[in-house]
Design an enzyme around this catalytic site. Structure first.
Site: not given
Ligand code: NB4
Ligand code: NI
Length: 183
Positions: A153-154
């Protein structure tokens, strides 16, 4: 400190450009930026800090999302086996990948996209990534499933590709052949 106002949204053309390679060794400013990207992710996963500053939670962030068309990404997450990943990476490159694919059963979201877009996002289930870390060390990471999905994704963001570009237009929830669900 990076907050949501620093994150560009999907109407910004920078998200659709191919980001530039960083000349090594990275400058002090580039290293500082990468550290700030990593700090955003940690802050966004801390309930108190996230609610105080209105941060959307994230496990990955790419430099174009903060208006910088450079090949730098940060990731901070635990995979489903509890393995911890916390990296600021420079010029990450997928050097090999599996034929088989995987997708998050939850679908994907993006900090640069303020709307839910339903559908499975098929990605390679195994990838090998070469990159340089903040200290300047050459890394070679063999990643699978959840970790492979986050990194793809990144790295997509560095090539102007958004997660919704991968969703099947005819049937967003079609199960791609030779793929398995994650989560
Ligand atoms: C899967 C997930 N995606 C969250 N958001 N989206 C993102 O990160 C986008 C990037 C992700 C989207 C799918 C793959 C990569 C950001 N992107 O746009 C960057 O390009 C989350 F927030 C999340 N988690 C799970 C783990 N949890 C631990 C405790 O804290 C909260 C956290 C929430 N899991
Ligand atoms: Ni993203």
């Amino acid at each position: 400190m990076i907050t949501m106002k620093d994150i560009v949204r999907e109407d910004n053309p920078i998200l659709y450009k191919v980001a530039k390679e960083v000349d090594l060794p990275a400058s002090k400013k580039e290293k500082e930026t990468l550290k700030e990207m990593l700090t955003y992710l940690k802050n966004s996963q801390d309930d108190a800090i996230a609610s105080k500053y209105g941060l959307r939670p994230g496990v990955g962030l790419a430099a174009p999302q903060i208006g910088l068309s450079k090949r730098m990404i940060a990731v901070h997450f635990q995979d489903l086996d509890g393995r911890q990943y916390s990296y600021g990476l420079i010029n990450p490159k997928i050097v090999s990948h599996s034929v088989e694919k995987a997708f998050l059963t939850t679908g994907e979201g993006c900090l640069s996209v303020d709307r839910d877009i339903p559908g499975y996002v098929p990605r390679y289930s195994k990838i090998t990534v070469k990159a340089t870390d903040i200290e300047g060390n050459e890394l070679k990471l063999r990643l699978k499933d959840y970790a492979a999905i986050v990194f793809q994704h990144e790295i997509d963001h560095l090539n102007g590709v958004m997660f919704f570009d991968h969703i099947n237009k005819q049937d967003p929830f079609a199960i791609p052949e030779n793929s398995h669900p994650i989560g």
